[in-house]
Design a protein around this motif. Structure first.
Motif, PDB file in Angstrom:
ATOM      1  N   CYS A   1       0.824  -1.221   0.000  1.00  0.00           N
ATOM      2  CA  CYS A   1       0.000   0.000   0.000  1.00  0.00           C
ATOM      3  C   CYS A   1       0.852   1.263   0.000  1.00  0.00           C
ATOM      4  N   SER A   2       1.973   1.247   0.710  1.00  0.00           N
ATOM      5  CA  SER A   2       2.830   2.442   0.719  1.00  0.00           C
ATOM      6  C   SER A   2       3.420   2.696  -0.667  1.00  0.00           C
ATOM      7  N   GLN A   3       3.795   1.623  -1.347  1.00  0.00           N
ATOM      8  CA  GLN A   3       4.396   1.798  -2.672  1.00  0.00           C
ATOM      9  C   GLN A   3       3.344   2.159  -3.724  1.00  0.00           C
ATOM     10  N   LEU A   4       2.133   1.628  -3.586  1.00  0.00           N
ATOM     11  CA  LEU A   4       1.039   2.048  -4.473  1.00  0.00           C
ATOM     12  C   LEU A   4       0.693   3.508  -4.235  1.00  0.00           C
ATOM     13  N   TRP A   5       0.721   3.944  -2.969  1.00  0.00           N
ATOM     14  CA  TRP A   5       0.459   5.347  -2.647  1.00  0.00           C
ATOM     15  C   TRP A   5       1.482   6.234  -3.345  1.00  0.00           C
ATOM     16  N   VAL A   6       2.756   5.862  -3.240  1.00  0.00           N
ATOM     17  CA  VAL A   6       3.812   6.641  -3.912  1.00  0.00           C
ATOM     18  C   VAL A   6       3.575   6.631  -5.420  1.00  0.00           C
ATOM     19  N   ALA A   7       3.186   5.488  -5.973  1.00  0.00           N
ATOM     20  CA  ALA A   7       2.958   5.368  -7.416  1.00  0.00           C
ATOM     21  C   ALA A   7       1.831   6.277  -7.899  1.00  0.00           C
ATOM     22  N   LEU A   8       0.908   6.622  -7.027  1.00  0.00           N
ATOM     23  CA  LEU A   8      -0.215   7.493  -7.408  1.00  0.00           C
ATOM     24  C   LEU A   8       0.064   8.978  -7.201  1.00  0.00           C
ATOM     25  N   THR A   9       1.240   9.299  -6.684  1.00  0.00           N
ATOM     26  CA  THR A   9       1.589  10.713  -6.491  1.00  0.00           C
ATOM     27  C   THR A   9       2.169  11.283  -7.780  1.00  0.00           C
TER      28      THR A   9
ATOM     29  N   ILE B   1       4.968  12.476  -8.111  1.00  0.00           N
ATOM     30  CA  ILE B   1       6.391  12.127  -8.211  1.00  0.00           C
ATOM     31  C   ILE B   1       6.593  10.610  -8.105  1.00  0.00           C
ATOM     32  N   TRP B   2       5.724   9.867  -8.755  1.00  0.00           N
ATOM     33  CA  TRP B   2       5.786   8.411  -8.789  1.00  0.00           C
ATOM     34  C   TRP B   2       7.165   7.907  -9.211  1.00  0.00           C
ATOM     35  N   TRP B   3       7.852   8.698 -10.030  1.00  0.00           N
ATOM     36  CA  TRP B   3       9.137   8.301 -10.583  1.00  0.00           C
ATOM     37  C   TRP B   3      10.206   8.076  -9.508  1.00  0.00           C
ATOM     38  N   VAL B   4       9.977   8.555  -8.277  1.00  0.00           N
ATOM     39  CA  VAL B   4      10.950   8.337  -7.204  1.00  0.00           C
ATOM     40  C   VAL B   4      11.135   6.831  -6.947  1.00  0.00           C
ATOM     41  N   LEU B   5      10.144   6.042  -7.299  1.00  0.00           N
ATOM     42  CA  LEU B   5      10.248   4.586  -7.139  1.00  0.00           C
ATOM     43  C   LEU B   5      11.371   4.008  -7.996  1.00  0.00           C
ATOM     44  N   ILE B   6      11.593   4.591  -9.153  1.00  0.00           N
ATOM     45  CA  ILE B   6      12.574   4.036 -10.095  1.00  0.00           C
ATOM     46  C   ILE B   6      13.993   4.054  -9.522  1.00  0.00           C
ATOM     47  N   PRO B   7      14.533   5.214  -9.108  1.00  0.00           N
ATOM     48  CA  PRO B   7      15.906   5.169  -8.583  1.00  0.00           C
ATOM     49  C   PRO B   7      16.034   4.379  -7.274  1.00  0.00           C
ATOM     50  N   VAL B   8      15.039   4.477  -6.411  1.00  0.00           N
ATOM     51  CA  VAL B   8      15.128   3.766  -5.129  1.00  0.00           C
ATOM     52  C   VAL B   8      15.171   2.260  -5.356  1.00  0.00           C
ATOM     53  N   TRP B   9      14.247   1.738  -6.141  1.00  0.00           N
ATOM     54  CA  TRP B   9      14.203   0.297  -6.358  1.00  0.00           C
ATOM     55  C   TRP B   9      15.325  -0.177  -7.277  1.00  0.00           C
ATOM     56  N   THR B  10      15.795   0.689  -8.174  1.00  0.00           N
ATOM     57  CA  THR B  10      16.942   0.349  -9.011  1.00  0.00           C
ATOM     58  C   THR B  10      18.192   0.194  -8.148  1.00  0.00           C
ATOM     59  N   LEU B  11      18.362   1.096  -7.177  1.00  0.00           N
ATOM     60  CA  LEU B  11      19.500   0.974  -6.256  1.00  0.00           C
ATOM     61  C   LEU B  11      19.434  -0.327  -5.468  1.00  0.00           C
ATOM     62  N   TYR B  12      18.236  -0.709  -5.047  1.00  0.00           N
ATOM     63  CA  TYR B  12      18.082  -1.978  -4.330  1.00  0.00           C
ATOM     64  C   TYR B  12      18.530  -3.148  -5.218  1.00  0.00           C
ATOM     65  N   ILE B  13      18.084  -3.163  -6.457  1.00  0.00           N
ATOM     66  CA  ILE B  13      18.430  -4.248  -7.377  1.00  0.00           C
ATOM     67  C   ILE B  13      19.937  -4.263  -7.656  1.00  0.00           C
ATOM     68  N   ILE B  14      20.515  -3.093  -7.891  1.00  0.00           N
ATOM     69  CA  ILE B  14      21.960  -3.009  -8.144  1.00  0.00           C
ATOM     70  C   ILE B  14      22.741  -3.527  -6.943  1.00  0.00           C
ATOM     71  N   TYR B  15      22.357  -3.099  -5.741  1.00  0.00           N
ATOM     72  CA  TYR B  15      23.033  -3.580  -4.530  1.00  0.00           C
ATOM     73  C   TYR B  15      22.943  -5.103  -4.429  1.00  0.00           C
ATOM     74  N   THR B  16      21.755  -5.638  -4.650  1.00  0.00           N
ATOM     75  CA  THR B  16      21.550  -7.082  -4.520  1.00  0.00           C
ATOM     76  C   THR B  16      22.418  -7.854  -5.507  1.00  0.00           C
ATOM     77  N   VAL B  17      22.408  -7.427  -6.766  1.00  0.00           N
ATOM     78  CA  VAL B  17      23.220  -8.099  -7.791  1.00  0.00           C
ATOM     79  C   VAL B  17      24.709  -7.971  -7.457  1.00  0.00           C
ATOM     80  N   TRP B  18      25.138  -6.779  -7.076  1.00  0.00           N
ATOM     81  CA  TRP B  18      26.544  -6.547  -6.728  1.00  0.00           C
ATOM     82  C   TRP B  18      26.972  -7.424  -5.558  1.00  0.00           C
ATOM     83  N   TYR B  19      26.166  -7.455  -4.509  1.00  0.00           N
ATOM     84  CA  TYR B  19      26.521  -8.233  -3.314  1.00  0.00           C
ATOM     85  C   TYR B  19      26.520  -9.724  -3.621  1.00  0.00           C
ATOM     86  N   MET B  20      25.549 -10.173  -4.410  1.00  0.00           N
ATOM     87  CA  MET B  20      25.500 -11.590  -4.767  1.00  0.00           C
ATOM     88  C   MET B  20      26.721 -11.969  -5.610  1.00  0.00           C
TER      89      MET B  20
END
Length: 173
Positions: free
Chosen positions: A106-114, A116-135
């Motif tokens: 619900c928090s992420q859907l709320w952000v998606a409806l604002t 500035i929905w695009w803030v989801l892109i860099p935040v979640w991209t950083l998560y994915i990059i970190y995960t791939v890098w660490y793995m």
């Protein structure tokens, strides 16, 4: 409004930082820190206070009925996490995990409806990059073990909170 945002951010960030320092590392999830505490009520109080301070802000910033429902659900979910912290108990686990999932979704859907929905892109991209890098840095014979070693739930929780807080700060007049 800005005072409520600062209070909620100080509570959740302060709590998370303190338990990471206390345990000398990153936990598997923010909820897992409950088991490291001498005073168990601290976890529930931090989750409840974070939700209660954020709720008036996200409610005020909600521009539609759908966003208001998502705000209520996200904050109620975080209250549920705080009220049912002992997720190793079979019955409480259902309440805790359902509450956590409701908060996250619900928090992420709320952000998606604002606007500035695009803030989801860099935040979640950083998560994915970190995960791939660490793995890639800690390769074993098990991709599942490599993934779990990244502490995915902790970083998913941090990413969700980060995108929500950034959105709230940017949207607050």
């Amino acid at each position: 409004m800005i005072g409520l945002i600062i209070l909620s951010l100080l509570i959740i960030a302060g709590y998370t930082t303190a338990v990471c320092i206390k345990t000398k590392g990153i936990p598997y999830s923010i909820s897992a820190t409950y088991y490291t505490l001498d005073h168990k009520l601290i976890f529930g109080a931090c989750m409840a206070l974070t939700a209660m301070f954020l709720f008036p802000v996200v409610w005020e910033l909600s521009t539609s009925f759908t966003m208001q429902l998502l705000a209520v659900a996200a904050c109620a979910g975080l209250l549920g996490v705080g009220l049912a912290p002992d997720f190793k108990d079979t019955w409480i686990n259902k309440v805790h995990c359902t509450s956590a999932a409701v908060t996250l979704i619900c928090s992420q859907l709320w952000v998606a409806l604002t606007p500035i929905w695009w803030v989801l892109i860099p935040v979640w991209t950083l998560y994915i990059i970190y995960t791939v890098w660490y793995m890639a840095k800690h390769v074993t014979d098990s991709i599942v073990s490599d993934f779990i070693r990244t502490r995915p739930m902790f970083w998913v929780e941090v990413a969700a909170l980060t995108s929500l807080i950034i959105s709230i700060i940017v949207l607050t007049p």
